[in-house]
Every structure is written in C-alpha cells, then in structure tokens.
Design an enzyme around this catalytic site. Structure first.
Site, PDB file in Angstrom:
ATOM      1  NE  ARG A  41      30.709  27.341   1.270  1.00 31.93           N
ATOM      2  CZ  ARG A  41      32.101  27.219   0.611  1.00 31.93           C
ATOM      3  NH1 ARG A  41      32.260  28.435  -0.348  1.00 31.93           N
ATOM      4  NH2 ARG A  41      32.870  26.351   0.734  1.00 31.93           N
ATOM      5  CG  ASN A  57      33.969  27.863  -3.364  1.00 34.92           C
ATOM      6  OD1 ASN A  57      34.578  27.921  -1.988  1.00 34.92           O
ATOM      7  ND2 ASN A  57      34.822  27.238  -4.024  1.00 34.92           N
ATOM      8  CG  ASN A  71      37.526  25.768  -5.786  1.00 32.83           C
ATOM      9  OD1 ASN A  71      37.724  26.767  -5.232  1.00 32.83           O
ATOM     10  ND2 ASN A  71      37.321  24.711  -5.622  1.00 32.83           N
ATOM     11  CG  ASP A 108      40.694  24.539  -3.460  1.00 29.40           C
ATOM     12  OD1 ASP A 108      39.942  25.451  -3.714  1.00 29.40           O
ATOM     13  OD2 ASP A 108      40.551  24.112  -2.404  1.00 29.40           O
TER      14      ASP A 108
HETATM   15 CA    CA Z   1      38.779  26.982  -3.081  1.00 31.02          CA
END
Ligand code: CA
Length: 294
Positions: free
Chosen positions: A100, A102, A148, A198
C-alpha cells in the site's frame, strides 16, 4: 520554553499519520491510514469533519486547486476535498496486492512524492515514487521496506528520506528544477533504543523533526552535523509524524497510533491514536508546499 503537550479534539486514530497544515483555510489535515479516514480540523473554531475514503490512505497533500492528491492502498489518486470522491491516477503496484502507499509530501517545486510498503512491514518490496510536472509517474528509489518521512533542505539542494527499518535519515542531492535525486548517504543514524524513525518535518531553521514509532517522542536534529538538539516526550509510544501549523506556524502538531499495541498497552496509553499539539512552541515551521501541475 513552551513545550506543554495538549491533546487536540477527541479523535483516536488506529494509525494517525501525515499531518499537513492548510494555511489558506487554517485547517489541519491528517489521516487514519487503516480506517481510510482524512480528518480535517480548524483549530480556531473547532470545526471538524472527516472524509471516509473507503480505502487505506497513507498520505494526503494539498493541491493548488484546493483539492487533495493522495497515496491510497491501490495507488495515487486525486481526492475531492468536499466529498472525498477518489479519482485514481496511477496504480504502479497492481502486481503487488500486499503493498500500500504510505507517507509522502509535495516537494518545494510542487511535485508529489509518495512511497509504498508491504502491509506486513517486512521485506524490501516498496518504492518511492514521484509525480512529475508533466503528469507522469517515476519510480525514484527501489528496495524500500517502509517508505516514510520526507523533507527538503531550505536551499532546495537536499532531500531527506526515512525508510524506517534502516534506523537512519538518508540524504540525497536533489535537483529542484527536475526532481532528480542522486548520491544517497546517511545524514544521521537513529539509536535503536530511541524508537524507529517514522514521519518527519523540517523547521524554519533547517532542523529536522523526527517522530519515533515505539519511542514515546519526537526529536529535533541538525542534519548538517548529525547531532540531536532536542527531545519532546509524548504520553504514547507510537508517535508517527509531526508538522507545524497555526497562523504563525509555531504550533507543533503530532500524530500517534493505536496500531501494534496490546490491550494492556492501550489501557496504559489511553491517548494512543490522539492528535497532540505544542501551542506557540519555541520553533517555527514552513508553509506546506502545494502540488501544482501534477
Ligand atoms: Ca509513517
């Protein structure tokens, strides 16, 4: 030092992510990836609404038109900001049904970048894509595990990038005229004890802010020296991303997640999944770039 953490609103996302401040409308947008929600909140009036896309959504970015471009489970799509209607544009991984989209972002020139990951989070089967000004899709980085955070240096000569399991912020030479990137190297390493890197943003001094999944914090780094400058502790472990908003871009908004936590952990972290803010922080952000011509 203004660094009081406040909860904003009453939403609890399963996987809150991707905060972006719309400075034209004074709206903070963020997503709940798993539930396929786009949250829209005007903090000044507490006016809130939600788009339910009916499909996982990893990122939304602002368009010049006032609508959104997004990375969703099945590809890259335009989103009508009033109705949530999806118009699919690119499905580069239709052969990888377990992937998917992100995180992603508009670059300083208004192109759209978004990366993919296996939903399981394991295996280097993702890529980072760019939607160029000519409206076509380019695969820019391959062998990515969890694509990310993205940010660009203030002089528009470097792009910073996080592939979470690498525990580093990578740096590329970046050509603002063409969008090409080159010469990948490590800007700085994140200690494993700090939690996995992240989402990311850059502030008006060119310092990088990194959210730490499993790390209870966001951190501020000088990418030129690779040194950590500041740490902000959160009452939740899975801190996912951050951005600056508010009329003077001094409110630091931080997203979080319930995903990956046990029932006992959720009981101990009742605010997991909440949106947080440090109002009138000591730092200032930059206006989000809008995608144009893509
Ligand atoms: Ca993230």
């Amino acid at each position: 030092m203004a660094r009081n953490i406040e909860r904003v609103g009453d939403t609890l996302s399963q996987l809150g992510e991707g905060p972006v401040w719309d400075d034209r409308t004074g709206t903070l947008l963020w997503v709940d990836i798993i539930r396929g929600h786009v949250h829209l909140l005007k903090p000044a009036t507490a006016e809130y609404r939600r788009l339910d896309l009916g499909e996982m959504v990893g990122v939304v970015a602002l368009r010049e038109s006032g609508h959104l471009i997004a990375g969703i489970r099945s590809g890259i799509a335009d989103i009508d900001i009033l109705t949530g209607t999806i118009t699919r544009r690119f499905t580069p991984e239709s052969h990888l049904p377990d992937n998917r989209f992100n995180d992603g972002k508009c670059d300083p020139a208004g192109r759209f970048w978004a990366g993919t990951m296996p939903i399981s989070g394991s295996g280097p089967h993702g890529s980072l894509y760019l939607v160029g000004k000519e409206g076509s899709l380019h695969r820019m980085v391959t062998g990515v595990t969890i694509s990310n955070g993205l940010a660009w240096s203030l002089d528009r000569k470097k792009m910073y990038y996080i592939d979470t399991p690498t525990f580093e912020v990578a740096c590329f030479d970046y050509d603002d005229a063409t969008g090409s990137i080159d010469r990948r190297r490590t800007a700085f390493k994140i200690p494993r004890s700090a939690g996995a890197p992240d989402g990311m943003t850059i502030d008006a001094e060119g310092m990088l802010w990194v959210a730490h999944w499993g790390g209870w914090q966001v951190t501020r780094w000088d990418p030129n020296t690779g040194t950590i400058i500041d740490q902000i502790k959160l009452p939740v472990s899975n801190v996912t991303s951050c951005t600056f908003g508010g009329s003077d871009l001094r409110d630091l908004y931080i997203t979080s997640a319930r995903e990956g936590l046990t029932a006992a952990q959720l009981e101990a972290q009742p605010l997991a999944g909440a949106l947080f803010v440090i109002r009138q922080s000591d730092w200032k952000g930059l206006p989000a770039t809008r995608c144009s011509g893509v």
